[in-house]
Scaffold this motif. Structure first.
Motif, short mmCIF file in Angstrom:
data_model
loop_
_atom_site.label_atom_id
_atom_site.label_comp_id
_atom_site.label_asym_id
_atom_site.label_seq_id
_atom_site.Cartn_x
_atom_site.Cartn_y
_atom_site.Cartn_z
N ALA A 1 -2.42 40.87 20.76
CA ALA A 1 -1.14 40.51 21.37
C ALA A 1 -0.51 39.33 20.64
O ALA A 1 0.71 39.32 20.37
N HIS A 2 -1.31 38.34 20.29
CA HIS A 2 -0.78 37.18 19.57
C HIS A 2 -0.28 37.59 18.18
O HIS A 2 0.83 37.20 17.77
N CYS A 3 -1.08 38.38 17.47
CA CYS A 3 -0.70 38.76 16.11
C CYS A 3 0.55 39.63 16.09
O CYS A 3 1.36 39.55 15.15
N VAL A 4 0.72 40.46 17.10
CA VAL A 4 1.89 41.33 17.15
C VAL A 4 3.15 40.54 17.50
O VAL A 4 4.26 40.97 17.19
N GLY A 5 2.96 39.36 18.16
CA GLY A 5 4.14 38.53 18.36
C GLY A 5 4.41 38.00 19.74
O GLY A 5 5.52 37.53 20.01
N ALA B 1 3.29 40.90 7.49
CA ALA B 1 2.10 40.82 6.63
C ALA B 1 0.89 41.39 7.36
O ALA B 1 0.97 41.77 8.54
N GLU B 2 -0.21 41.43 6.64
CA GLU B 2 -1.47 41.86 7.24
C GLU B 2 -2.27 40.62 7.62
O GLU B 2 -2.46 39.71 6.82
N LYS B 3 -2.76 40.61 8.85
CA LYS B 3 -3.60 39.52 9.32
C LYS B 3 -5.03 40.02 9.44
O LYS B 3 -5.26 41.14 9.88
N ILE B 4 -5.97 39.19 9.04
CA ILE B 4 -7.38 39.56 9.08
C ILE B 4 -8.10 38.62 10.05
O ILE B 4 -8.07 37.40 9.87
N ILE B 5 -8.72 39.21 11.05
CA ILE B 5 -9.50 38.46 12.03
C ILE B 5 -10.97 38.58 11.66
O ILE B 5 -11.47 39.68 11.45
N VAL B 6 -11.65 37.46 11.55
CA VAL B 6 -13.05 37.45 11.13
C VAL B 6 -13.94 36.95 12.27
O VAL B 6 -13.50 36.25 13.17
N ALA B 7 -15.19 37.33 12.18
CA ALA B 7 -16.18 36.85 13.15
C ALA B 7 -16.60 35.43 12.77
O ALA B 7 -16.59 35.06 11.60
N PRO B 8 -16.97 34.60 13.73
CA PRO B 8 -17.48 33.26 13.42
C PRO B 8 -18.73 33.36 12.55
O PRO B 8 -19.48 34.35 12.61
N SER B 9 -18.96 32.36 11.72
CA SER B 9 -20.14 32.36 10.85
C SER B 9 -21.42 32.48 11.66
O SER B 9 -22.40 33.10 11.23
N GLU B 10 -21.43 31.89 12.83
CA GLU B 10 -22.60 31.97 13.71
C GLU B 10 -22.91 33.41 14.07
O GLU B 10 -24.07 33.83 14.17
N LYS C 1 -22.82 44.31 14.24
CA LYS C 1 -22.01 43.23 13.69
C LYS C 1 -20.53 43.50 13.97
O LYS C 1 -20.11 44.66 14.03
N LEU C 2 -19.75 42.43 14.11
CA LEU C 2 -18.31 42.57 14.26
C LEU C 2 -17.68 42.53 12.88
O LEU C 2 -17.77 41.53 12.15
N PHE C 3 -17.04 43.63 12.48
CA PHE C 3 -16.42 43.72 11.17
C PHE C 3 -15.08 42.97 11.16
O PHE C 3 -14.47 42.75 12.21
N PRO C 4 -14.61 42.58 9.96
CA PRO C 4 -13.26 41.99 9.87
C PRO C 4 -12.22 42.96 10.43
O PRO C 4 -12.29 44.17 10.21
N ILE C 5 -11.26 42.41 11.16
CA ILE C 5 -10.24 43.22 11.82
C ILE C 5 -8.91 43.04 11.08
O ILE C 5 -8.40 41.93 10.96
N HIS C 6 -8.38 44.14 10.58
CA HIS C 6 -7.12 44.10 9.84
C HIS C 6 -5.98 44.52 10.78
O HIS C 6 -5.99 45.64 11.32
N ILE C 7 -5.02 43.64 10.95
CA ILE C 7 -3.88 43.90 11.83
C ILE C 7 -2.61 43.86 11.00
O ILE C 7 -2.26 42.83 10.43
N GLN C 8 -1.94 45.00 10.93
CA GLN C 8 -0.71 45.10 10.14
C GLN C 8 0.48 44.75 11.02
O GLN C 8 0.76 45.42 12.01
N THR C 9 1.17 43.67 10.71
CA THR C 9 2.38 43.27 11.42
C THR C 9 3.59 43.62 10.57
O THR C 9 3.47 44.15 9.46
N ASP C 10 4.79 43.31 11.09
CA ASP C 10 6.02 43.63 10.35
C ASP C 10 6.12 42.84 9.05
O ASP C 10 6.70 43.32 8.06
#
Length: 646
Positions: free
Chosen positions: A376-380, A163-172, A152-161
């Motif tokens: 890359a997008h989340c970092v800016g 806030a923290e962004k969380i990337i989730v897998a599609p429900s499918e 399974k793909l776990f939620p991905i936590h990305i810490q930016t300057d």
């Protein structure tokens, strides 16, 4: 294993002879003829040896003839279902001893059940002797975040300057039951702390090979009570075989924590243990009864967990068969899932991106099914493009981007890099070229240098001050001693009553045994090893420049620092993301004092096997390994030669 087979065959021949019958053996899938020669050596009157693969059948004919068994062994180059019994047929009479080695780690994955079913109906006498006599499949329910991360793909936590962004897998993807294919690994290398046992060992089902076998789909349900509360995620499974009816000659694949003698486990690489993933993780409570069901068809096994016993019906059977609907399990293999879920690795890439990205950066990512565009997008990055060669990866990444509301932020280009046009990039020049690098077609570590070729192909679309991440790669090597892996290239040994020269001749004739001239991919975290030398960098690849026209070569020697047997040379790639940050696909830490190795579990390393009969190094006779390597840019491969100098 050869010893167990020979003991079982000898006992079966003896039982037939004691009944006053001639011992007629049928050996299905004879390979090099080893089991047939064992049978004749044990006193069998005649043996029909079936081998469908012609080169192997031809080798078996030569081996049998050289060892003096051609009058009592007939090699039949057919599939067993094509064999005819009777006057003028392939077999003159029905066999009364059935000998096979048709098993894989999953037991039935090589088609054992259909072959046995046909043989009992058409090729052997009723109630014949069978070696092996029976097989029993066992299972154990466990919770393991590490193993679950392979599915399974776990939620991905990305810490930016900010806030923290969380990337989730599609429900499918979250709800996908995955694929029915087993993940076979060396569970004996899995640390005890990496999983929690939720159940006792369960006997799921047995197959008696001496009687009519049915390959039709079916299932077997066993009641269990969880030993502790937790989350049921994974079923670990293995089997044992009895070579005789009384179960006195037994061979077990049980892992160390349930083995009768954990310190003396027989090492095997063909038959390991199975990891099955439940369709979804299920909470379990200590003492509350559950039902574990093992489903099987003629080639495959899979598991389900229920709170009540399921009704026996074929409709239920087919409805519960797992099929990947999200396509992630078609694109990403198990190690790739683990790699994408690795937080330390992801942090390396995040920190590297923060060092190179600017507010106006235009990024292009070239890798298969990569999450780097999201980082890359989340970092800016101002704009992000990603190239996906296949329609499957294109669809999967689009689903992931959409689930995280990034479909308008990241542009997917379904093209090969060399076909990229300025229009695909909106007329923009790329300021940062990204890659993991990872490509699904890669087998050996340096095959991911395809990224370098892709970088060269898109040169016209790159800005003059282009930043490439990773900026460089290097090939590293170390000489190792394996605890067991060396056995896959070692001649067979002898067993009581069976001449060793037969097995040595078998190796020489069928495999043309000699020192390897090519490297082989192996997941070395599954195989204990010691470094006898210090790691050494031998080739460097500069991604900031196009692929050169001339070969890159390296020659030299490496001195062995520790005593031991030099079984082989291990090679791997390291990627320099920035000047300060690197990723290793091989050794993940400096070898300990005794040389114990820790290998990156997400990759297969390359192993070049040396001659396994070389003498061990001593302090008084230091050894060196000379090497000559050449990267050929025309084909993208590395030729190599190693020699041990005493």
């Amino acid at each position: 294993m050869n010893v167990k087979y020979y003991q079982g065959i000898r006992a079966a021949v003896k039982r037939v002879k004691e009944r006053g019958q001639p011992a007629i053996v049928l050996d299905i899938g004879t390979g090099t003829g080893l089991l047939s020669m064992m049978a004749v050596s044990a006193g069998a009157d005649f043996c029909y040896a079936i081998e469908v693969f012609k080169p192997m059948a031809d080798a078996a004919v030569k081996i049998v003839e050289k060892n003096g068994f051609s009058e009592k062994i007939k090699i039949i180059n057919k599939h067993s279902t094509e064999v005819v019994v009777g006057p003028g047929g392939d077999m003159q009479c029905y066999a009364n001893i059935l000998v096979t080695e048709l098993f894989d780690t999953e037991l039935i994955g090589e088609g054992a059940l259909p072959s046995y079913e046909h043989a009992h109906k058409n090729l052997v006498e009723e109630n014949c002797e069978a070696v092996p006599h029976r097989a029993t499949v066992y299972a154990q329910l466990v919770e393991s975040r590490r193993m679950w991360s392979w599915n399974k793909l776990f939620p991905i936590h990305i810490q930016t300057d900010n806030a923290e962004k969380i990337i989730v897998a599609p429900s499918e993807m979250e709800n996908c039951p995955g694929a029915p294919s087993v993940y076979d690994i060396q569970l004996n290398q899995m640390p005890w702390g990496d999983f929690t046992v939720l159940s006792n060992v369960l006997t799921m089902f047995s197959v008696d090979f001496s009687k009519q076998v049915n390959s039709s789909p079916t299932y077997h349900t066993v009641q269990l009570e969880p030993l502790v509360s937790g989350r049921a995620q994974v079923v670990l499974s293995w089997w044992d075989i009895d070579m005789d009816p009384d179960g006195k000659i037994k061979c077990s694949m049980a892992p160390y924590w349930v083995h009768s003698d954990p310190k003396n486990i027989q090492w095997r690489d063909h038959w390991m243990q199975c990891v099955y993933f439940l369709p979804n993780e299920e909470p379990v409570v200590q003492g509350e009864s559950l039902y574990l069901t093992a489903h099987r068809d003629d080639y495959c096994v899979w598991y389900n967990l229920h709170k009540t016993r399921i009704a026996r019906s074929k409709s239920n059977f087919h409805e519960e068969r797992p099929v990947c609907e999200c396509q992630a399990h078609l694109l990403w293999n198990r190690p790739r899932f683990g790699e994408l879920n690795d937080p330390d690795r992801r942090e390396h890439y995040t920190q590297a991106l923060k060092k190179v990205l600017k507010a106006d950066s235009v990024c292009l990512c070239i890798s298969d099914g990569s999450l780097l565009p999201i980082l890359a997008h989340c970092v800016g990055a101002e704009q992000v493009f990603t190239v996906e060669n296949s329609a499957v990866s294109h669809r999967l990444m689009r689903k992931i981007f959409k689930a995280n509301h990034l479909e308008d932020k990241i542009s997917i280009i379904e093209k090969r890099p060399e076909l990229l046009t300025s229009a695909d990039l909106g007329g923009r020049k790329i300021s940062i070229l990204l890659g993991e690098p990872f490509f699904t077609t890669s087998l050996l570590p340096w095959h991911n240098l395809y990224f370098w070729y892709a970088r060269t192909a898109v040169t016209e679309h790159l800005a003059n001050n282009i930043t490439v991440l990773p900026q460089a790669a290097s090939l590293h090597m170390v000489v190792v001693e394996f605890k067991d892996l060396w056995r896959i290239r070692s001649p067979c040994g002898s067993c009581e009553g069976f001449d060793v020269h037969i097995m040595d001749d078998m190796i020489k004739h069928s495999l043309d045994f000699r020192e390897a001239r090519e490297a082989e991919p192996h997941p070395l975290w599954e195989y204990s090893s010691r470094c006898l030398s210090e790691p050494q960098r031998v080739l460097a690849f500069d991604f900031c420049k196009p692929v050169p026209q001339q070969p890159l070569s390296a020659k030299g020697s490496i001195t062995l620092q520790r005593p031991g047997r030099s079984h082989g040379v291990v090679l791997w790639m390291e990627y320099q993301l920035t000047a300060e940050i690197s990723i290793s696909t091989g050794l993940i830490q400096t070898p300990e004092a005794q040389g114990e190795c820790s290998w990156n579990p997400h990759y297969k390393q390359a192993v070049y096997f040396l001659n396994s009969t070389l003498e061990a190094k001593t302090q008084d006779s230091p050894q060196t390994v000379t090497y000559a390597l050449e990267f050929n840019p025309k084909v993208g491969d590395i030729s190599m030669e190693f020699r041990l100098i005493i």
